[in-house]
Scaffold this motif. Sequence first.
Motif: not given
Length: 319
Positions: A280-304
Amino acid sequence: MSTFDPRRHPRGSDGRFAPAPPAEDPDIGLAADLVDVRPDPVQAPVVLPGGLEERRRLAEDPGASPETLAVLALVDDWEVRYSVADHPSAPPETLARLGADRAKLVRECVAANPSTPPETLARLAADGLGGDGDDWDVRGRVARNDSAPPATLSVLADDPEPRVRSGAALNPNTPTSTLTRLADDPDPRMRRAVAANTATPPGTLALLAGDPDWGVRAEVAGNMSTPTSAVDALAADPESEVRSFAEAAASSTPAGRVAELARHDDPHVRIRVARREGLPAGVLAELAADDHEWVSEAARSNPGFSAPGVAAHAGLLAD
């Protein structure tokens, strides 16, 4: 805590440091007479600054040219040569020469540098063998170098030091036949490393999903190469950490549980969620703003993440 590392990198050092020179390796230069590395005659000669501190800073300069680094490699100071060996622009022929350096810390940097020639890495794969003491560090760096040749990694997979073997088991260049063999190793550290390696054959990962060591099963659950059927089965594992990894990836996990796992204390679980398809867009956006760099990178690499509104929702701009 799982040892799964989605950005596993072979370099053993984190950032710049200035360790004391080894007691057995005073600042005495190279192990053998250096061949002439004067710049090509068509190029202007490299003139080094006269002071040692200036030379050390120059060797650390990200913008230092390969020609300058080749000359700095001749400096009779182990810290200068250490920085050259660690430099991403160091020429392969310079790294090959520094692979014979008497200072072990210099050889360690050569062993970890992805630009080091394969034949030099093959030679360093025997560094410290037959000597006194626990001198495995150089071989360990080779084992974690993604540029290490498969044949060299197969040799390191049989190293007497378990930490070297586990490095080879984690390396994506290690032959699949070697990984399959290491999956039967009696040491659970080896099996965990194999289970975390995305190059491990899916059939081997499926077998490791039934390993008696829960750490092995957790690595299998967190591995993007694990077959869907094995991940779904691990979602019912008796160990909570294994279940969390598996649920983060399993297609059958309810949306509400996925949203919970997106806030899991373990960032590796959040990474696994961030890589899910159809988040879901909300969950992906939340993960993209995660404080942990690796989490944020993984989310922003998600095609969604490229879908309209997701980046704005996260307060980020897609790269």
